[in-house]
Design a protein around this motif. Structure first.
Motif, PDB file in Angstrom:
ATOM      1  N   LEU A  31       0.970  -0.973  -0.062  1.00 40.54           N
ATOM      2  CA  LEU A  31      -0.513  -0.064   0.263  1.00 40.54           C
ATOM      3  C   LEU A  31       1.007   1.110   0.037  1.00 40.54           C
ATOM      4  N   ILE A  83       1.239   4.232  -3.056  1.00 38.44           N
ATOM      5  CA  ILE A  83       0.379   5.434  -2.790  1.00 38.44           C
ATOM      6  C   ILE A  83       1.705   6.322  -2.739  1.00 38.44           C
ATOM      7  N   GLU A  86      -7.991   7.415  -4.484  1.00 39.51           N
ATOM      8  CA  GLU A  86      -7.184   7.188  -4.198  1.00 39.51           C
ATOM      9  C   GLU A  86      -6.259   7.264  -2.204  1.00 39.51           C
ATOM     10  N   LEU A 144      -7.078   4.040   0.662  1.00 36.23           N
ATOM     11  CA  LEU A 144      -6.064   4.376   1.099  1.00 36.23           C
ATOM     12  C   LEU A 144      -6.733   3.864   2.396  1.00 36.23           C
ATOM     13  N   THR A 174      -7.088   0.480   5.123  1.00 40.60           N
ATOM     14  CA  THR A 174      -6.455   0.662   6.056  1.00 40.60           C
ATOM     15  C   THR A 174      -7.561   0.030   7.098  1.00 40.60           C
ATOM     16  N   TYR A 216      -3.098   4.058   9.847  1.00 37.83           N
ATOM     17  CA  TYR A 216      -2.903   4.942   9.032  1.00 37.83           C
ATOM     18  C   TYR A 216      -2.067   6.025   8.325  1.00 37.83           C
ATOM     19  N   LEU A 250       1.091   4.789   7.099  1.00 36.47           N
ATOM     20  CA  LEU A 250       0.204   5.171   5.650  1.00 36.47           C
ATOM     21  C   LEU A 250       0.450   6.257   5.247  1.00 36.47           C
ATOM     22  N   TYR A 251      -0.585   7.574   5.592  1.00 36.06           N
ATOM     23  CA  TYR A 251      -0.287   8.695   5.085  1.00 36.06           C
ATOM     24  C   TYR A 251       0.813   9.441   4.774  1.00 36.06           C
TER      25      TYR A 251
END
Length: 416
Positions: free
Chosen positions: A231, A235, A331, A335, A339, A352, A355-356
């Protein structure tokens, strides 16, 4: 979905529609929402006044978006522990302060970057982590649609902000333009406080995290999963491409003979398609396998890059903007949804948030990288070629996420 599940989903919306509205405005006019969409209106005016190159002006996004992303895990941790309402609302005030600082720039590039860093640091709590945590924790049966409606706030910003900023800058100057931008998070704050964002004790509010029965991965378990890194890679690739194109679109189109006003109207097509695609994606995610939906949507900007490498007409340039908007619309929604679906709600904010960082890193690298490529090559063609490769990788790699984990992560008990 049987009748009891349908009733449960409808009850979620009846209790939580105000939360969605508040969160949509917060996402749109928070620390990440319109930094990228607004800067295109200031690139050439700042260059004329201070002699800054396009690359130097676009470099502010690395501070305004990139720096904010590195704070996302900290914000996520605070939200998981204490709830996000006050964190989000004070963050909106911080965004306004940062833009007011930018309006006072006197030719120092370091100070200009500091102003955008203030948007990120003071406004960190107003990023998508806060708003999606509240919404994802409240909704289950229509989570995909609820997140889509929330994250459509960025589409609202993409439609409204470019022509708004261009109009103010062309008629009142860039300093007033930044003051006008500072008004937007305050509007979101007023709406959230007085109309839309209920207190946690109200029916539409989100209860404190410790009061819920949540399941899902620990942070260590999530980071040990290949899905986390897949992921993150997708991203990062997508956001370098998306945010490389969007803030450079007005300068790229003016280089091809479009006026700034017409170029801004073309960029607004991005925002319209972002909202439409986001709502469509939300509907599809509640019904079909998410990675399949994602692969189709996220690869569509490949066509946009081919168009922008040529000499587009107004119609074809608008089509390219629409295709990029459709991908951007998917997108962030994907995400947030993935998540929650793959890792659960137990540590959603922290997972999150990590990942962000990919979103923020991509958003920070994209604008300045594309501006630099255009500067050394003499056109934006090389930038669009790089974006094409990034979109192809980011879109297709998502297919390898595989099946959803078994079980019902992250929810309180509900009717069967």
């Amino acid at each position: 979905m049987n009748s009891s599940q349908t009733e449960w989903a409808e009850a979620e919306f009846s209790r939580g529609w105000r939360l969605i509205l508040a969160s949509a405005f917060g996402v749109g006019f928070g620390s990440i929402g319109f930094v990228t969409y607004s800067i295109g209106a200031f690139v050439d005016p700042l260059g004329r006044e201070f002699g800054w190159t396009r690359t130097e002006v676009q470099g502010a996004i690395a501070f305004g978006v990139g720096l904010g992303g590195f704070l996302a895990p900290i914000v996520g941790y605070m939200i998981d522990r204490h709830g996000g309402r006050k964190i989000a609302l004070w963050g909106l005030v911080g965004v306004a302060v940062g833009y007011l600082m930018a309006s006072a720039s006197q030719g120092s590039l370091g100070y200009f970057y500091l102003a955008y860093a203030a948007v990120a640091l003071l406004g960190a709590g107003s990023g998508p982590v806060s708003w999606t945590r509240a919404v994802a924790g409240h909704f289950h049966g229509r989570r995909g649609l609820a997140l889509a409606l929330t994250l459509s706030g960025t589409g609202m910003a993409a439609i409204f902000v470019p022509p708004y900023a261009v109009f103010v800058v062309e008629n009142c100057g860039w300093r007033v333009g930044y003051m006008a931008l500072a008004l937007l998070p305050m509007v979101a704050l007023a709406l959230a406080v007085f109309f839309f964002f209920p207190d946690r004790s109200s029916p539409g509010g989100a209860a404190p995290v410790h009061a819920r029965t949540l399941t899902g991965f620990t942070l260590r378990e999530a980071v040990s999963s290949y899905r986390f890194w897949l992921l993150l890679a997708s991203i990062l690739a997508m956001y370098i491409g998306i945010t490389g194109i969007v803030p450079n679109l007005i300068p790229a189109l003016t280089d091809k003979g479009f006026t700034p006003t017409v170029a801004a109207s073309i960029q607004s097509g991005y925002g319209i398609s972002l909202i439409i695609a986001r709502l469509g994606i939300g509907w599809l995610l509640d019904r079909f396998w998410g990675p399949g939906v994602a692969a189709v949507t996220l690869t569509s900007p490949v066509v946009a890059c081919l168009i922008l490498m040529g000499e587009p007409s107004y119609a074809t340039a608008l089509l390219a903007s629409v295709l990029v908007g459709a991908s951007a619309g998917a997108e962030l929604d994907l995400l947030a949804y993935f998540t929650a679906r793959y890792f659960g709600m137990r540590n959603y904010g922290r997972i999150y948030g990590l990942l962000y960082m990919g979103v923020a890193l991509g958003a920070g690298l994209g604008p300045i990288s594309f501006a630099y490529l255009s500067q050394i090559s003499g056109s934006y063609t090389a930038s669009f070629q790089v974006a094409l490769a990034l979109f192809a990788f980011g879109g297709m790699s998502i297919l390898f996420l595989g099946r959803y984990p078994r079980g019902d992560f992250g929810h309180e008990a509900r009717p069967a």
